[in-house]
Design a protein around this motif. Structure first.
Motif, PDB file in Angstrom:
ATOM      1  N   VAL A   1       0.845  -1.183   0.000  1.00 46.97           N
ATOM      2  CA  VAL A   1       0.000   0.000   0.000  1.00 46.97           C
ATOM      3  C   VAL A   1       0.883   1.236   0.000  1.00 46.97           C
ATOM      4  O   VAL A   1       1.901   1.294   0.698  1.00 46.97           O
ATOM      5  N   ILE A   2       0.457   2.195  -0.809  1.00 47.15           N
ATOM      6  CA  ILE A   2       1.127   3.489  -0.847  1.00 47.15           C
ATOM      7  C   ILE A   2       0.103   4.528  -0.430  1.00 47.15           C
ATOM      8  O   ILE A   2      -1.008   4.549  -0.970  1.00 47.15           O
ATOM      9  N   CYS A   3       0.437   5.344   0.522  1.00 44.93           N
ATOM     10  CA  CYS A   3      -0.508   6.363   0.960  1.00 44.93           C
ATOM     11  C   CYS A   3       0.210   7.690   1.122  1.00 44.93           C
ATOM     12  O   CYS A   3       1.446   7.740   1.231  1.00 44.93           O
ATOM     13  N   LYS A   4      -0.572   8.734   1.146  1.00 41.94           N
ATOM     14  CA  LYS A   4       0.005  10.072   1.299  1.00 41.94           C
ATOM     15  C   LYS A   4       0.159  10.397   2.775  1.00 41.94           C
ATOM     16  O   LYS A   4      -0.610   9.936   3.631  1.00 41.94           O
ATOM     17  N   SER A   5       1.142  11.217   3.040  1.00 44.45           N
ATOM     18  CA  SER A   5       1.410  11.641   4.400  1.00 44.45           C
ATOM     19  C   SER A   5       0.167  12.293   4.996  1.00 44.45           C
ATOM     20  O   SER A   5      -0.504  13.093   4.340  1.00 44.45           O
ATOM     21  N   GLY A   6      -0.160  11.909   6.217  1.00 46.34           N
ATOM     22  CA  GLY A   6      -1.315  12.480   6.890  1.00 46.34           C
ATOM     23  C   GLY A   6      -2.570  11.634   6.809  1.00 46.34           C
ATOM     24  O   GLY A   6      -3.523  11.848   7.559  1.00 46.34           O
ATOM     25  N   THR A   7      -2.570  10.672   5.923  1.00 43.36           N
ATOM     26  CA  THR A   7      -3.737   9.796   5.802  1.00 43.36           C
ATOM     27  C   THR A   7      -3.547   8.574   6.692  1.00 43.36           C
ATOM     28  O   THR A   7      -2.466   8.336   7.236  1.00 43.36           O
ATOM     29  N   SER A   8      -4.624   7.804   6.834  1.00 44.11           N
ATOM     30  CA  SER A   8      -4.570   6.585   7.639  1.00 44.11           C
ATOM     31  C   SER A   8      -4.714   5.365   6.739  1.00 44.11           C
ATOM     32  O   SER A   8      -5.352   5.432   5.687  1.00 44.11           O
ATOM     33  N   VAL A   9      -4.126   4.298   7.154  1.00 43.46           N
ATOM     34  CA  VAL A   9      -4.197   3.072   6.355  1.00 43.46           C
ATOM     35  C   VAL A   9      -4.437   1.886   7.278  1.00 43.46           C
ATOM     36  O   VAL A   9      -3.869   1.804   8.372  1.00 43.46           O
ATOM     37  N   LYS A  10      -5.300   0.985   6.819  1.00 47.44           N
ATOM     38  CA  LYS A  10      -5.657  -0.181   7.621  1.00 47.44           C
ATOM     39  C   LYS A  10      -5.084  -1.438   6.989  1.00 47.44           C
ATOM     40  O   LYS A  10      -5.202  -1.643   5.780  1.00 47.44           O
ATOM     41  N   ILE A  11      -4.498  -2.264   7.817  1.00 45.79           N
ATOM     42  CA  ILE A  11      -3.942  -3.545   7.375  1.00 45.79           C
ATOM     43  C   ILE A  11      -4.689  -4.656   8.104  1.00 45.79           C
ATOM     44  O   ILE A  11      -4.867  -4.597   9.330  1.00 45.79           O
ATOM     45  N   GLU A  12      -5.123  -5.655   7.344  1.00 44.56           N
ATOM     46  CA  GLU A  12      -5.857  -6.771   7.929  1.00 44.56           C
ATOM     47  C   GLU A  12      -4.974  -8.012   8.044  1.00 44.56           C
ATOM     48  O   GLU A  12      -4.174  -8.298   7.160  1.00 44.56           O
ATOM     49  N   CYS A  13      -5.195  -8.735   9.117  1.00 48.51           N
ATOM     50  CA  CYS A  13      -4.507  -9.999   9.338  1.00 48.51           C
ATOM     51  C   CYS A  13      -5.562 -11.046   9.658  1.00 48.51           C
ATOM     52  O   CYS A  13      -6.347 -10.866  10.604  1.00 48.51           O
ATOM     53  N   ARG A  14      -5.601 -12.099   8.875  1.00 47.34           N
ATOM     54  CA  ARG A  14      -6.611 -13.138   9.077  1.00 47.34           C
ATOM     55  C   ARG A  14      -5.978 -14.513   9.247  1.00 47.34           C
ATOM     56  O   ARG A  14      -5.053 -14.873   8.510  1.00 47.34           O
ATOM     57  N   SER A  15      -6.495 -15.254  10.186  1.00 48.14           N
ATOM     58  CA  SER A  15      -6.137 -16.669  10.291  1.00 48.14           C
ATOM     59  C   SER A  15      -7.199 -17.423   9.494  1.00 48.14           C
ATOM     60  O   SER A  15      -8.392 -17.330   9.784  1.00 48.14           O
ATOM     61  N   LEU A  16      -6.771 -18.132   8.468  1.00 45.60           N
ATOM     62  CA  LEU A  16      -7.717 -18.677   7.496  1.00 45.60           C
ATOM     63  C   LEU A  16      -8.336 -20.001   7.919  1.00 45.60           C
ATOM     64  O   LEU A  16      -9.481 -20.295   7.569  1.00 45.60           O
ATOM     65  N   ASP A  17      -7.607 -20.813   8.625  1.00 45.62           N
ATOM     66  CA  ASP A  17      -8.129 -22.148   8.927  1.00 45.62           C
ATOM     67  C   ASP A  17      -8.014 -22.500  10.400  1.00 45.62           C
ATOM     68  O   ASP A  17      -8.059 -23.685  10.766  1.00 45.62           O
ATOM     69  N   PHE A  18      -7.886 -21.496  11.233  1.00 45.70           N
ATOM     70  CA  PHE A  18      -7.883 -21.750  12.665  1.00 45.70           C
ATOM     71  C   PHE A  18      -8.307 -20.474  13.387  1.00 45.70           C
ATOM     72  O   PHE A  18      -8.277 -19.388  12.828  1.00 45.70           O
ATOM     73  N   GLN A  19      -8.703 -20.644  14.606  1.00 49.43           N
ATOM     74  CA  GLN A  19      -9.087 -19.500  15.416  1.00 49.43           C
ATOM     75  C   GLN A  19      -7.895 -19.039  16.253  1.00 49.43           C
ATOM     76  O   GLN A  19      -7.167 -19.859  16.806  1.00 49.43           O
ATOM     77  N   ALA A  20      -7.747 -17.747  16.333  1.00 48.51           N
ATOM     78  CA  ALA A  20      -6.595 -17.190  17.039  1.00 48.51           C
ATOM     79  C   ALA A  20      -7.065 -16.121  18.011  1.00 48.51           C
ATOM     80  O   ALA A  20      -7.467 -15.035  17.604  1.00 48.51           O
ATOM     81  N   THR A  21      -7.021 -16.441  19.279  1.00 50.91           N
ATOM     82  CA  THR A  21      -7.367 -15.425  20.270  1.00 50.91           C
ATOM     83  C   THR A  21      -6.257 -14.396  20.412  1.00 50.91           C
ATOM     84  O   THR A  21      -6.478 -13.296  20.900  1.00 50.91           O
ATOM     85  N   THR A  22      -5.073 -14.773  19.978  1.00 50.64           N
ATOM     86  CA  THR A  22      -3.934 -13.874  20.088  1.00 50.64           C
ATOM     87  C   THR A  22      -3.231 -13.747  18.747  1.00 50.64           C
ATOM     88  O   THR A  22      -2.928 -14.753  18.103  1.00 50.64           O
ATOM     89  N   MET A  23      -2.995 -12.516  18.360  1.00 48.24           N
ATOM     90  CA  MET A  23      -2.212 -12.223  17.164  1.00 48.24           C
ATOM     91  C   MET A  23      -1.164 -11.182  17.547  1.00 48.24           C
ATOM     92  O   MET A  23      -1.329 -10.456  18.538  1.00 48.24           O
ATOM     93  N   PHE A  24      -0.127 -11.116  16.767  1.00 48.97           N
ATOM     94  CA  PHE A  24       0.955 -10.178  17.042  1.00 48.97           C
ATOM     95  C   PHE A  24       1.221  -9.341  15.808  1.00 48.97           C
ATOM     96  O   PHE A  24       1.054  -9.798  14.684  1.00 48.97           O
ATOM     97  N   TRP A  25       1.659  -8.131  16.038  1.00 49.40           N
ATOM     98  CA  TRP A  25       2.072  -7.247  14.949  1.00 49.40           C
ATOM     99  C   TRP A  25       3.543  -6.892  15.113  1.00 49.40           C
ATOM    100  O   TRP A  25       3.990  -6.456  16.189  1.00 49.40           O
TER     101      TRP A  25
END
Lengths: 114, 114
Positions: free
Chosen positions: A11-35
């Motif tokens: 993703v390329i965004c301009k300074s001052g804007t906000s950007v959202k990144i998604e993280c999905r566990s596709l085949d299991f449930q995850a109560t905990t994720m890390f960034w």
């Protein structure tokens, strides 16, 4: 093995804007994720722990108002970089923890702020 | 403060040769992880070492853990070009209530040439 996806991959965004990144566990449930974030040719730095249904826990030195984390379901965590600046440009990688405490990493999102 | 030191940081080796990457860490830990990262990609889990004296092998790579010495090694046997990548070791962060928080070494960039 378990699969973790991230969107977008780039993703390329301009300074001052906000950007959202998604993280999905596709085949299991995850109560905990890390960034994590990774600067070019450097190591991964843990930013925060995302807990389903509760507030994220941020590592020392990471601005929680700058990097908003939401873990709304057992398969989805989002990282929003608010009011992005060029110094936020980085490779952001998420990981998800299975019930057996195995950790799987997503493919990463390359953020460029212009 | 936890420190995880890898050496060498850069390794250039000829195909067919053997070499060892070292990972020293400063805190007590009964487990250690090794990951591989190709350029522009995320992390691939190589080994999870769960106890003192643990030794695991996969193909031309063998990892070991000495928790008393706080040392792990990743040994490469008869290197081939496909092993060219960056290798990270990681140690669990202590403190907090969440398992799975990892602290990474700086990585060893391996280049295997003909």
């Amino acid at each position: 093995g378990a699969v973790v996806s991230q969107h977008p991959s780039r993703v390329i965004c301009k300074s001052g804007t906000s950007v959202k990144i998604e993280c999905r566990s596709l085949d299991f449930q995850a109560t905990t994720m890390f960034w994590y974030r990774q600067f070019p040719k450097q190591s991964l730095m843990l930013m925060a722990t995302s807990n389903e249904g509760s507030k994220a826990t941020y590592e020392q030195g990471v601005e929680k108002d700058k990097f908003l984390i939401n873990h709304a379901s057992l398969t989805l965590s989002t990282l929003t970089v608010t009011s992005a600046h060029p110094e936020d440009s980085s490779f952001y990688i998420c990981s998800a923890l299975t019930m057996e405490y195995e950790q799987y990493f997503g493919p990463g999102t390359r953020l460029t702020v212009t | 403060e936890l420190k995880v030191e890898q050496n060498p940081l850069f390794l250039s080796m000829q195909e067919g040769k053997n070499y060892t990457i070292y990972c020293n860490y400063s805190t007590t830990s009964d487990r250690l992880y090794w990951y591989r990262q190709d350029p522009g990609k995320s992390l691939e889990s190589l080994f999870v070492l769960l106890s003192n004296g643990a030794v695991k092998q996969e193909g031309r790579l063998m990892a070991s853990l000495d928790t008393k010495a706080r040392l792990s090694t990743l040994h490469i046997t008869a290197a081939v070009h496909d092993l060219s990548a960056t290798y990270f070791c990681a140690v669990p962060l202590r403190g907090g209530s969440t398992l799975g928080r990892l602290y990474f070494g700086r990585g060893t960039q391996l280049t295997v040439w003909p």
